[in-house]
Scaffold this active site. Structure first.
Site, mmCIF file in Angstrom:
data_model
loop_
_atom_site.group_PDB
_atom_site.id
_atom_site.type_symbol
_atom_site.label_atom_id
_atom_site.label_comp_id
_atom_site.label_asym_id
_atom_site.label_seq_id
_atom_site.Cartn_x
_atom_site.Cartn_y
_atom_site.Cartn_z
ATOM 1 N N LYS A 168 0.000 -0.857 -7.485
ATOM 2 C CA LYS A 168 0.120 -0.094 -8.726
ATOM 3 C C LYS A 168 -1.126 -0.266 -9.581
ATOM 4 O O LYS A 168 -1.739 -1.342 -9.613
ATOM 5 C CB LYS A 168 1.353 -0.552 -9.517
ATOM 6 N N ARG A 193 13.634 3.088 -1.613
ATOM 7 C CA ARG A 193 14.478 3.889 -0.717
ATOM 8 C C ARG A 193 14.639 3.232 0.644
ATOM 9 O O ARG A 193 15.632 3.457 1.338
ATOM 10 C CB ARG A 193 13.904 5.309 -0.595
#
Length: 506
Positions: A287, A360
């Site tokens: 990130k 996910r």
């Protein structure tokens, strides 16, 4: 918090502070607020020889929602101070208005170091809201606003919360009202427990620490059980998604399975699935902004634990199973790489396109595992996509699923709790991007377009034919600035109370 019911009039209530509510008049020009008779405002003004009305006019107080006016009682009543709170226009009065009033009362009480507060409880319905409903909302607001997270500060620098007791003046049957207060405190404290977990720094709240918190919860309550799967058991379960994400971390993964069974025949079985990434660096796709906030990536798991904390005492007639897939997502020489192909517990192969789309992957394994419990409903909660905030903003939770009835129930529960949700479509054409490539699926295929919908589409198949809903709490689990009864920057506990209202109404 302590709750007391009395028949004594408000002026005789022994408390540090009493409060009354005024409504804003629906007029083009600002008009001074008028005290009400039903909640004791006019009676207090008479005892103070009109000084409250004089102060309202002098301060140009017109009852707008959020306005407040603090007046010294001049020792003419038992309480030291009188608080006037604006409730806004009466036509807009709602449970959320009451919750915000509770938050305001808590803030001001703590600000003047008041320990106890008194008010009148009106027995008639207001805007169709029963006394018990209004009381529950008020207490929720008080308890949520009374929250603080200062464990890591020097004890001398902490600001203790003084507000500890509420005295309700009422002439009605108090048994139902006492139950409403207890329920409100249970639900709000459950949300505060989730806030504690989510606010905790990632060097302390590791996957192992999260599992210990779940085990401690089960040990504390007989009607809750907990099983934790460590690395060896996770490998035996062939949870390829969870194993791939955890590869870059020195912290071992944990898979947590909680169970609550009611004392009588259950009306339904609900599976709650939470994403438990205790720190998300993004992995090798590291990130580039707000990485320091990525301790909140376990807010879905925190929600599951908060709900179970309340289930133990609220005891709904519903069988609830909780599933949490927990690990860290870190970069290292062992980390999963973009381009790797993994096999999930369901046997579905996934090409890893972006290591920062890790949620996910762990949820795929958790959903598949949860299917074996044969639930009536499945609800997963995850800080899944940054796109959630772009879709509906920072105050609304996007909700997607394959069952309109379940979606509707959760949206209605959110309306009651002040945790609004909005349905987004599971538009199947958007799934095409996930189907290209050498594996069954890719874990990223939409770029930045419709990312919240695409994330849910990835998960949909792992819920199989069960009635399933996905709540993307990426923007609502955290508040970047204080608002209403969330009086500090940090975790909100959303959607703990929504899930609890839903379960109690099943």
């Amino acid at each position: 918090m302590n709750f007391h019911f009395t028949r004594e009039s408000l002026d005789k209530t022994i408390a540090d502070l009493v409060f009354v509510v005024t409504f804003q008049k629906d007029s083009e020009k600002p008009v001074a607020a008028t005290l009400q008779q039903n909640d004791g405002g006019q009676g207090l003004d008479k005892l103070l020889e009109g000084q409250i009305t004089q102060a309202i006019k002098a301060q140009e107080f017109n009852g707008k929602e959020g306005e407040s006016l603090l007046i010294h009682s001049l020792e003419k009543i038992k309480a030291k101070n009188i608080l006037i709170i604006g409730a806004g226009l009466q036509k807009k009065f709602s449970l959320e208005t009451i919750r915000r009033i509770g938050g305001k009362v808590a803030q001001i009480s703590n600000g003047i170091k008041a320990q106890s507060v008194g008010c009148v409880v009106e027995q008639t319905k207001i805007k169709g809201l029963t006394t018990a409903e209004r009381l529950q909302a008020f207490v929720e607001g008080c308890v949520l606003a009374n929250y603080s997270f200062d464990y890591y500060k020097d004890k001398q620098k902490r600001t203790p919360k003084t507000f500890k007791a509420i005295h309700f003046q009422t002439k009605g049957n108090t048994a139902l009202l006492a139950k409403a207060c207890t329920t409100a405190e249970t639900f709000a404290q459950a949300a505060n427990f989730t806030r504690d977990l989510t606010n905790s720094p990632p060097n302390d709240l590791t996957p192992t620490a999260l599992a210990k918190a779940a085990l401690a919860l089960a040990k504390e309550h007989r009607n809750i059980s907990c099983r934790v799967l460590g690395l060896k058991e996770i490998k035996a379960q062939k949870m390829g998604g969870l194993l791939a994400v955890t590869k870059g971390s020195s912290e071992p993964p944990q898979f947590i399975h909680l169970t609550y069974k009611p004392g009588q025949k259950s009306r339904a079985k609900v599976a709650l699935i939470g994403k438990g990434i205790t720190f998300d660096s993004g992995g090798l796709n590291i990130k580039t902004r707000e990485i320091e906030l990525m301790k909140l990536d376990m807010a879905g798991a925190g929600t599951v634990l908060g709900v179970f904390k309340a289930l133990a005492t609220s005891k709904p007639k519903v069988h609830v199973e909780g599933f949490i897939a927990s690990c860290e997502n870190m970069p290292s020489g062992n980390a999963v790489r973009p381009g790797d192909i993994i096999t999930t517990r369901a046997g579905t192969t996934v090409e890893v396109i972006n290591t920062d789309a890790e949620g996910r992957l762990v949820l795929a394994d958790a959903l598949d595992y949860a299917c074996e419990s044969k639930p009536t409903y499945m609800i997963d909660m995850a800080t899944l996509t940054g796109g959630a905030a772009y879709a509906v903003g920072e105050l609304i939770t996007p909700i997607l699923g394959n069952d309109k009835g379940l979606i509707g129930r959760l949206i209605n529960a959110g309306k009651k709790t002040g945790e609004p949700a909005w349905e987004l479509p599971l538009y199947q054409n958007y799934k095409k991007g996930y189907l290209k490539g050498p594996a069954d699926l890719k874990n990223s295929g939409s770029g930045s377009k419709a990312s919240t919908i695409c994330g849910a589409l990835f998960l949909e198949g792992f819920a199989k034919k069960n009635k399933w809903v996905h709540m993307d709490i990426a923007s609502t689990a955290w508040a970047d600035e204080p608002n209403s009864y969330h009086t500090m920057v940090g975790a909100t506990g959303n959607p703990v109370r929504t899930i609890l209202y839903f379960l109690m109404d099943l």
